[in-house]
Design a protein around this motif. Sequence first.
Motif, PDB file in Angstrom:
ATOM      1  N   ARG A 187       0.851  -1.191   0.000  1.00  0.00           N
ATOM      2  CA  ARG A 187       0.000   0.000   0.000  1.00  0.00           C
ATOM      3  C   ARG A 187       0.888   1.242   0.000  1.00  0.00           C
ATOM      4  NH1 ARG A 187      -4.678  -1.527   4.488  1.00  0.00           N
ATOM      5  NH2 ARG A 187      -4.936  -3.703   3.840  1.00  0.00           N
ATOM      6  N   ILE A 188       0.297   2.360  -0.375  1.00  0.00           N
ATOM      7  CA  ILE A 188       1.003   3.628  -0.282  1.00  0.00           C
ATOM      8  C   ILE A 188       0.021   4.684   0.197  1.00  0.00           C
ATOM      9  CG2 ILE A 188       0.592   4.262  -2.725  1.00  0.00           C
ATOM     10  CD1 ILE A 188       3.440   5.519  -2.668  1.00  0.00           C
ATOM     11  N   HIS A 189       0.467   5.519   1.140  1.00  0.00           N
ATOM     12  CA  HIS A 189      -0.327   6.645   1.630  1.00  0.00           C
ATOM     13  C   HIS A 189       0.318   7.928   1.126  1.00  0.00           C
ATOM     14  CE1 HIS A 189      -2.320   4.370   5.235  1.00  0.00           C
ATOM     15  NE2 HIS A 189      -2.721   3.955   4.046  1.00  0.00           N
ATOM     16  N   THR A 190      -0.473   8.740   0.442  1.00  0.00           N
ATOM     17  CA  THR A 190       0.083   9.904  -0.243  1.00  0.00           C
ATOM     18  C   THR A 190      -0.890  11.073  -0.196  1.00  0.00           C
ATOM     19  OG1 THR A 190       0.739  10.720  -2.437  1.00  0.00           O
ATOM     20  CG2 THR A 190      -0.818   8.904  -2.403  1.00  0.00           C
ATOM     21  N   ASN A 191      -0.339  12.285  -0.395  1.00  0.00           N
ATOM     22  CA  ASN A 191      -1.226  13.445  -0.553  1.00  0.00           C
ATOM     23  C   ASN A 191      -1.712  13.578  -1.991  1.00  0.00           C
ATOM     24  OD1 ASN A 191       0.868  14.751  -2.064  1.00  0.00           O
ATOM     25  ND2 ASN A 191       1.685  15.697  -0.194  1.00  0.00           N
ATOM     26  N   GLY A 192      -1.144  12.783  -2.893  1.00  0.00           N
ATOM     27  CA  GLY A 192      -1.634  12.698  -4.262  1.00  0.00           C
ATOM     28  C   GLY A 192      -1.118  13.742  -5.225  1.00  0.00           C
ATOM     29  N   LEU A 193      -0.395  14.733  -4.758  1.00  0.00           N
ATOM     30  CA  LEU A 193      -0.024  15.847  -5.635  1.00  0.00           C
ATOM     31  C   LEU A 193       0.866  15.405  -6.793  1.00  0.00           C
ATOM     32  CD1 LEU A 193       0.684  18.706  -3.059  1.00  0.00           C
ATOM     33  CD2 LEU A 193      -1.478  18.005  -4.102  1.00  0.00           C
ATOM     34  N   GLN A 194       1.741  14.443  -6.571  1.00  0.00           N
ATOM     35  CA  GLN A 194       2.685  14.011  -7.596  1.00  0.00           C
ATOM     36  C   GLN A 194       2.169  12.827  -8.419  1.00  0.00           C
ATOM     37  OE1 GLN A 194       5.624  15.629  -8.025  1.00  0.00           O
ATOM     38  NE2 GLN A 194       5.127  17.019  -6.328  1.00  0.00           N
ATOM     39  N   LEU A 195       0.982  12.337  -8.108  1.00  0.00           N
ATOM     40  CA  LEU A 195       0.503  11.101  -8.733  1.00  0.00           C
ATOM     41  C   LEU A 195       0.375  11.247 -10.245  1.00  0.00           C
ATOM     42  CD1 LEU A 195      -0.386   8.248  -7.813  1.00  0.00           C
ATOM     43  CD2 LEU A 195      -2.745   9.060  -7.940  1.00  0.00           C
ATOM     44  N   ARG A 210      -0.499  28.383  -1.177  1.00  0.00           N
ATOM     45  CA  ARG A 210      -1.364  27.998  -2.285  1.00  0.00           C
ATOM     46  C   ARG A 210      -2.221  26.774  -1.942  1.00  0.00           C
ATOM     47  NH1 ARG A 210       1.671  26.045  -6.602  1.00  0.00           N
ATOM     48  NH2 ARG A 210       3.457  25.881  -5.177  1.00  0.00           N
ATOM     49  N   SER A 211      -3.352  26.680  -2.600  1.00  0.00           N
ATOM     50  CA  SER A 211      -4.271  25.559  -2.410  1.00  0.00           C
ATOM     51  C   SER A 211      -3.716  24.291  -3.052  1.00  0.00           C
ATOM     52  CB  SER A 211      -5.632  25.883  -3.029  1.00  0.00           C
ATOM     53  OG  SER A 211      -6.448  24.738  -3.074  1.00  0.00           O
ATOM     54  N   SER A 212      -3.963  23.180  -2.409  1.00  0.00           N
ATOM     55  CA  SER A 212      -3.589  21.877  -2.978  1.00  0.00           C
ATOM     56  C   SER A 212      -4.805  21.104  -3.481  1.00  0.00           C
ATOM     57  CB  SER A 212      -2.861  21.039  -1.921  1.00  0.00           C
ATOM     58  OG  SER A 212      -3.750  20.691  -0.855  1.00  0.00           O
ATOM     59  N   HIS A 213      -5.996  21.628  -3.257  1.00  0.00           N
ATOM     60  CA  HIS A 213      -7.228  20.871  -3.461  1.00  0.00           C
ATOM     61  C   HIS A 213      -7.409  20.397  -4.903  1.00  0.00           C
ATOM     62  CE1 HIS A 213     -11.709  20.341  -3.747  1.00  0.00           C
ATOM     63  NE2 HIS A 213     -11.444  19.658  -2.642  1.00  0.00           N
ATOM     64  N   ALA A 214      -7.205  21.271  -5.869  1.00  0.00           N
ATOM     65  CA  ALA A 214      -7.442  20.908  -7.267  1.00  0.00           C
ATOM     66  C   ALA A 214      -6.536  19.766  -7.708  1.00  0.00           C
ATOM     67  CB  ALA A 214      -7.237  22.134  -8.167  1.00  0.00           C
ATOM     68  N   LYS A 215      -5.263  19.802  -7.263  1.00  0.00           N
ATOM     69  CA  LYS A 215      -4.342  18.731  -7.645  1.00  0.00           C
ATOM     70  C   LYS A 215      -4.734  17.399  -7.013  1.00  0.00           C
ATOM     71  CE  LYS A 215      -0.043  20.857  -9.129  1.00  0.00           C
ATOM     72  NZ  LYS A 215       1.433  20.817  -9.010  1.00  0.00           N
ATOM     73  N   VAL A 216      -5.250  17.428  -5.788  1.00  0.00           N
ATOM     74  CA  VAL A 216      -5.686  16.182  -5.148  1.00  0.00           C
ATOM     75  C   VAL A 216      -6.879  15.601  -5.912  1.00  0.00           C
ATOM     76  CG1 VAL A 216      -6.472  15.089  -3.032  1.00  0.00           C
ATOM     77  CG2 VAL A 216      -4.865  16.984  -2.907  1.00  0.00           C
ATOM     78  N   LEU A 217      -7.800  16.468  -6.320  1.00  0.00           N
ATOM     79  CA  LEU A 217      -8.949  15.983  -7.088  1.00  0.00           C
ATOM     80  C   LEU A 217      -8.499  15.367  -8.407  1.00  0.00           C
ATOM     81  CD1 LEU A 217     -11.802  18.598  -6.584  1.00  0.00           C
ATOM     82  CD2 LEU A 217     -11.219  16.586  -5.234  1.00  0.00           C
ATOM     83  N   ARG A 218      -7.488  15.964  -9.050  1.00  0.00           N
ATOM     84  CA  ARG A 218      -6.972  15.383 -10.295  1.00  0.00           C
ATOM     85  C   ARG A 218      -6.353  14.010 -10.031  1.00  0.00           C
ATOM     86  NH1 ARG A 218      -5.662  20.826 -11.667  1.00  0.00           N
ATOM     87  NH2 ARG A 218      -3.539  20.638 -10.852  1.00  0.00           N
TER      88      ARG A 218
END
Length: 743
Positions: free
Chosen positions: A104-112, A148-156
């Motif tokens: 498994r991997i736990h991530t904030n998703g920004l680099q995915l 800056r907001s990170s929300h849009a990148k997490v949704l992507r």
Amino acid sequence: MTEPLVPFQEVVLKIHSRCDLACDHCYIYEHADQSWQARPRVISEQAVARTALRLAEHAEKHALTSVSVILHGGEPLLAGPARLREVCAELTRTLAPVTRLDLRIHTNGLQLSPRHLDVFDEFGVRVGISLDGDRAANDRHRRYADGRSSHAKVLRAVELLHQDRYRHLDLGLLCTIDLENDPVAVYDALLALAPPRIDFLLPHATWEHPPPRPDGSPTAYAEWLLAVFDRWDGQGRPVPVRFFESVLSTLAGGPSLTESLGLAPADLVVVETDGTLEQVDSLKSAYEGAAATGFDVFTHSLDEVAAHPGIRARQSGLAGVAAVCRSCPVVRSCGGGLYTHRYRPDGSGRDPFANASVYCADLEALIRGVEERTAARLVTPAVAEPAPALAVEQYELDRGLLAELHRELDGRGGEDWEEAWELACLVEARSDGLDEVLVHPYTRGWLLDALHALRAGQDEGPAVALRLARYVAAAAVRGGLELPVRVPYEKGALVLPTLGELELAGVPAHGEARVRVAEKGFLVEVGGAERRIVRLDETVPGWRPVRGLGRDGAPDAAIDDLDPYRDCFGAPAHHRLSLEEAARWSGRLARAWSLLRERAPEQADEAAAALHTLTPLAGTEPSVGRHGYGALGLPLRGTVPDLARALLVGFRRARLRALHEVADLHAQDGVWSHPAPWQDTPVPYSRLLAGAYERVGLAGYEPGDARHAEHAARALDILERAAETTVSGRVLLTAMREELSRD
């Protein structure tokens, strides 16, 4: 501690020690322990290889069927797809020959990116993404260093993960609670992303640095979570929410599903980027070095780490929580809270973790709130409703066992089984005869014995098939169906369960007969020749029927002294009674029922409705054995008062055992002792409950003996406070309390 080591089944492997966000609630960068600053940014090949080797050794030594490795950080995606592939390949190469590997991997998703996900697809790495709700909620803490907001990148990232080719890798969303955020809006935003699971996390805090409570409410976090629970529950629970499912599981007697709750021993260890072995990461919220063990993967085995006092402290169950928690009824569900959240230094030298959780009031309010909202659904009908529900659920147990036996045979019964099974289906479709046979208490003994033999590898298929034929023949006769059934006989006697035994003269000792309905009874053929017609309502030579009590004042019960599976009690079953013995016993039983009705009419009526099969025993006490509901073994000898008391005590034992078979009245994942008012030594919960249940009944039957009521009341006080009590158990205790007050 002298208890065996609890092996690690989960390893958190730090791939990268830095992060691309600056979350102000992060326990790694923003709390007391700042050891990350001295560690390598990326884990070395040597550290990964040694971690894989240590875990493989550990899995092999403890015969672990599976292990989980969680790739973590910092932000693990910063290591890049190529490095992550090397890590996954090394772990798989080393562990696959030893055990099943869950990556498994736990991530904030920004680099995915697709490159990351292609690697994860290759090695089956499931992806959990941190997201705190809608944009306003998420950006309250999860922002870049420049704000800056990170929300849009997490949704992507979530959208990418939900593409058809990657969807199977989605592990779900992790959300840290902030009371400033609207709970329903947060939940709705997460649910809108269609995750396979949502996991809410309490922000890490201690008594030294307590969690924020803007309105000062000691249960603010419970109120926040209960608002989410109401929304989730009202929608039909559309997605698993681990926090809620863990509470529901423990309330029903099951295990905890998260380390944050419950008393299950911790089985997790952390490997830092330099190969250092540490305790759970959340401890870094307490103080500098709180998670340290002094061990590393290069020079120490995982068994050495498992023996570390800090690790053992999180593995000691009820003994490891604060004294105030051990006496709390909800401790099985909350487990004293997360170990980190108990930290409270006071300068006295005492264990700073020997406290209730800083979220204690929240956890209790949450658990009680969930119980109040769901109790009616969590309670088994047999506990909440009148006696018929218990009989129905017991009957369904036997139907389930018969179906399980059919699956277990899987062709090993041959043509004989298939023929008997087909006839059983015909009987079930055309009459109630099969039900009447399955509800017979001793049918369960045959089913359990047959299943045990098959699972033990014994070649019992043909024998099991022939035994089924006996029950099918009895069912066909009871249903009045003209279906010829081939039935085995032994020692010159043909046994039809629930009906009786027929002696066959002039035939081989062992063989096969054909039974079919005829003239209000049945016809028996052996070797193609008709032997006799047996009318069930007549006495004929060689026919030994299952007799009824047949006395005024006695219930409509059978005296079964024939069934081959009746010898399942603590005392030996008595041989077949002579007519004189049966008449004398029936007479005493009828007078005993009358005495029971005189002294305890409600209990007598309940027992009469439930007990339909009585078996004489050679002993002196009533006995409950391994059989279905409705049977009771009673001593053949004894006075009428002795029999009346035996009926009452035996019925209550039988009923409680039947309830245990269909309902979780108490949790069984911890065996703790409780004081018993009627003896000097403590007893397990199950024995205390059994003693109380029996004494509640005796308090109504023998009101002159005040000890019964006194002991029962004191036992109920203890049971109602006990951590093991489930929701169904509490309903039973309430019913016992009401019964005691009526007596």
